[in-house]
Design a protein around this motif. Structure first.
Motif, PDB file in Angstrom:
ATOM      1  N   THR A 237       0.860  -1.143   0.488  1.00  0.00           N
ATOM      2  CA  THR A 237      -0.183  -0.081  -0.012  1.00  0.00           C
ATOM      3  C   THR A 237       0.954   1.522   0.492  1.00  0.00           C
ATOM      4  O   THR A 237       2.302   1.209  -0.150  1.00  0.00           O
ATOM      5  CB  THR A 237      -0.335  -0.488   1.330  1.00  0.00           C
ATOM      6  OG1 THR A 237      -0.186  -0.192   2.176  1.00  0.00           O
ATOM      7  CG2 THR A 237      -2.248  -1.162   1.418  1.00  0.00           C
ATOM      8  N   LEU A 238       0.249   2.456  -0.356  1.00  0.00           N
ATOM      9  CA  LEU A 238       0.565   3.372   0.163  1.00  0.00           C
ATOM     10  C   LEU A 238       1.247   3.990   0.575  1.00  0.00           C
ATOM     11  O   LEU A 238       1.342   3.407   1.700  1.00  0.00           O
ATOM     12  CB  LEU A 238       0.347   4.660  -1.079  1.00  0.00           C
ATOM     13  CG  LEU A 238      -0.144   3.773  -2.473  1.00  0.00           C
ATOM     14  CD1 LEU A 238      -0.971   4.325  -3.303  1.00  0.00           C
ATOM     15  CD2 LEU A 238       1.206   3.388  -3.326  1.00  0.00           C
ATOM     16  N   ALA A 249      -7.633   2.251  -3.134  1.00  0.00           N
ATOM     17  CA  ALA A 249      -5.335   2.068  -3.132  1.00  0.00           C
ATOM     18  C   ALA A 249      -4.799   1.048  -4.542  1.00  0.00           C
ATOM     19  O   ALA A 249      -4.214   1.700  -4.542  1.00  0.00           O
ATOM     20  CB  ALA A 249      -5.254   1.363  -1.478  1.00  0.00           C
ATOM     21  N   VAL A 250      -5.405   0.111  -4.653  1.00  0.00           N
ATOM     22  CA  VAL A 250      -4.791  -0.741  -5.916  1.00  0.00           C
ATOM     23  C   VAL A 250      -5.805  -1.557  -7.053  1.00  0.00           C
ATOM     24  O   VAL A 250      -7.008  -2.233  -6.456  1.00  0.00           O
ATOM     25  CB  VAL A 250      -4.121  -1.047  -4.718  1.00  0.00           C
ATOM     26  CG1 VAL A 250      -4.873  -2.911  -4.580  1.00  0.00           C
ATOM     27  CG2 VAL A 250      -3.397  -2.379  -6.530  1.00  0.00           C
ATOM     28  N   GLN A 275      -2.600   2.530  -9.219  1.00  0.00           N
ATOM     29  CA  GLN A 275      -2.305   3.477  -7.502  1.00  0.00           C
ATOM     30  C   GLN A 275      -2.801   4.599  -7.363  1.00  0.00           C
ATOM     31  O   GLN A 275      -1.981   5.325  -7.827  1.00  0.00           O
ATOM     32  CB  GLN A 275      -1.050   3.035  -7.478  1.00  0.00           C
ATOM     33  CG  GLN A 275      -1.124   1.428  -7.173  1.00  0.00           C
ATOM     34  CD  GLN A 275       0.085   0.830  -6.236  1.00  0.00           C
ATOM     35  OE1 GLN A 275       0.339   0.155  -5.468  1.00  0.00           O
ATOM     36  NE2 GLN A 275       1.109   1.681  -6.621  1.00  0.00           N
ATOM     37  N   GLY A 296       5.286  -0.598  -7.607  1.00  0.00           N
ATOM     38  CA  GLY A 296       4.363  -0.568  -6.506  1.00  0.00           C
ATOM     39  C   GLY A 296       4.972   0.189  -4.837  1.00  0.00           C
ATOM     40  O   GLY A 296       3.662   0.375  -4.233  1.00  0.00           O
ATOM     41  N   ASN A 301       1.636   5.488 -10.355  1.00  0.00           N
ATOM     42  CA  ASN A 301       0.712   5.289 -10.062  1.00  0.00           C
ATOM     43  C   ASN A 301       0.059   4.205 -11.608  1.00  0.00           C
ATOM     44  O   ASN A 301      -1.433   3.791 -11.109  1.00  0.00           O
ATOM     45  CB  ASN A 301      -0.160   7.002 -10.204  1.00  0.00           C
ATOM     46  CG  ASN A 301       0.303   7.584 -12.103  1.00  0.00           C
ATOM     47  OD1 ASN A 301       1.223   6.248 -12.841  1.00  0.00           O
ATOM     48  ND2 ASN A 301      -0.075   8.321 -12.185  1.00  0.00           N
TER      49      ASN A 301
END
Length: 396
Positions: A237-238, A249-250, A275, A296, A301
């Motif tokens: 995750t970011l 998120a994805v 993303q 990732g 993005n």
């Protein structure tokens, strides 16, 4: 007459008891994989944050197949209905330690991090409840994961889910097969009061199998949970705090095919990962991209991941394997693009149905992006890295 009736009653009682025993038949299986390898890695970082590199020798676990211990069972409930369960622990065969990570995400308190499900199946399909993967994990038999496992993870398969990324609090339905076509749907509950979207995950997939041909497609997405720092999935995750609960998120889309032409299995696939919450990062004056500029990472993005490969059975016990992965990366708020290319060649020699020796030479080249490291043995720099692996794998 009374004796005849008594005999009939006795026979019926015995038959009923036998039927109850048949319905109650159950089985439990203990299984696992021990995968340990010796690895030579070139240009490995000497320490975190360092720009200096050196060669590295190591003994590692799960480079190809994650070392695991599992328990699975089934109980016949009668009428074609079965209760099923499966529990799976990950461990590090090189040290004996508990493996509490998945795709770089720590799960130090998760004992059955690989799998923890209970369900029912029948001629109508299968329903599973618990921590589990979406359908694309089953479709990786048509990809390089079947031959190279985690060796191709860092260049893209950890992100596009082909290696199997888990979802917590999930319900999954798998359909029966109709004319070679089957499907699957997964829903992960965020379990956040007064918000059905926070932490939510959704996945769907289909595959078609007809003799030597296998084709699959799948889609997956997950959303930030209540504290906006993670999702219900182990997908990377970011940056913490970027976005709010319920934001997507994805998003992942997969499409691939495989064909068995005599002794050769040919395959290819494409995945796109978006993303939406990616942020812009400044490139340091040194010109060395920070770890955010990684597949990732917080600044990526969109990633398009392409793969071609072949498994050629030279003899019944010796297979020659080769694959190439190419990942094109787009970064938020900048025209910068990055590229990762990994070439893999190797062999799999079967000593028996359960034991094999595999050898792999992998070379990863990074262009305008942070090098995540070939095979995941050690991160490299913004150029190239090679890894030579000799592994022994036993399945029980």
């Amino acid at each position: 007459m009374k004796q005849s009736i008594s005999k009939l009653v006795a026979i019926a009682a015995v038959a009923g008891g036998a039927a109850n025993v048949a319905h109650a038949q159950s089985s439990v299986t203990i299984y696992g994989i021990i995968d340990t390898s010796i690895n030579y890695t070139s240009k490995a970082l000497l320490s975190s944050g360092s720009t200096n590199t050196g060669s590295k020798m190591s003994v590692d676990s799960g480079i190809n197949s994650g070392s695991r211990l599992g328990f699975k069972g089934t109980e016949d409930l009668g009428g074609g209905l079965n209760a099923i369960f499966q529990l799976e622990i990950g461990y590090k065969a090189d040290t004996g330690a508990f493996d509490g990570t998945n795709n770089g995400v720590a799960n130090t308190n998760t004992l059955f991090r690989r799998l923890s499900v209970v369900g029912l199946n029948g001629n109508w399909g299968t329903v599973l409840l618990g921590r589990q993967t979406d359908a694309v994990f089953q479709y990786n038999q048509w990809t390089s994961v079947a031959d190279f496992g985690g060796i191709t993870g860092n260049v893209g398969h950890n992100l596009d889910r082909l290696e199997g990324t888990r979802v917590n609090n999930a319900v999954r339905y798998n359909s029966p097969t109709f004319g070679g076509l089957s499907g699957s749907i997964l829903y992960g509950f965020g379990e956040v009061a007064d918000s059905s979207s926070a932490g939510q995950a959704f996945g769907a997939g289909m595959q078609y199998v007809n003799g030597p041909l296998g084709v699959f497609t799948a889609y997956y997405q997950s959303k930030l949970n209540a504290d906006a720092t993670a999702t219900s999935s182990d997908t990377a995750t970011l940056v913490a705090g970027n976005g709010k609960a319920g934001d997507t998120a994805v998003k992942v889309f997969n499409l691939g095919a495989s064909y068995q032409a005599g002794p050769a299995r040919l395959y290819g696939n494409w995945s796109q990962v978006k993303q939406p919450l990616a942020t812009t990062a400044t490139v340091p004056s040194s010109g060395v991209l920070p770890s955010g500029y990684i597949i990732g990472g917080a600044n990526n993005n969109k990633a398009n991941i392409f793969e071609l490969g072949i498994n050629y059975a030279l003899t019944p016990t010796l297979a020659l394997i080769s694959s190439v992965q190419r990942t094109n990366l787009n970064y938020a708020g900048t025209s910068n693009t990055g590229k990762l290319t990994q070439l893999n060649i190797g062999t799999i020699y079967s000593l028996s149905k359960r034991t094999d020796i595999y050898t792999v030479l992998a070379h990863l080249r990074a262009s305008n992006t942070y090098n995540p490291g070939a095979e995941g043995t050690a991160a490299g720099m913004n150029n190239n890295q090679s890894v030579l692996t000799v592994g022994l794998r036993h399945k029980f």
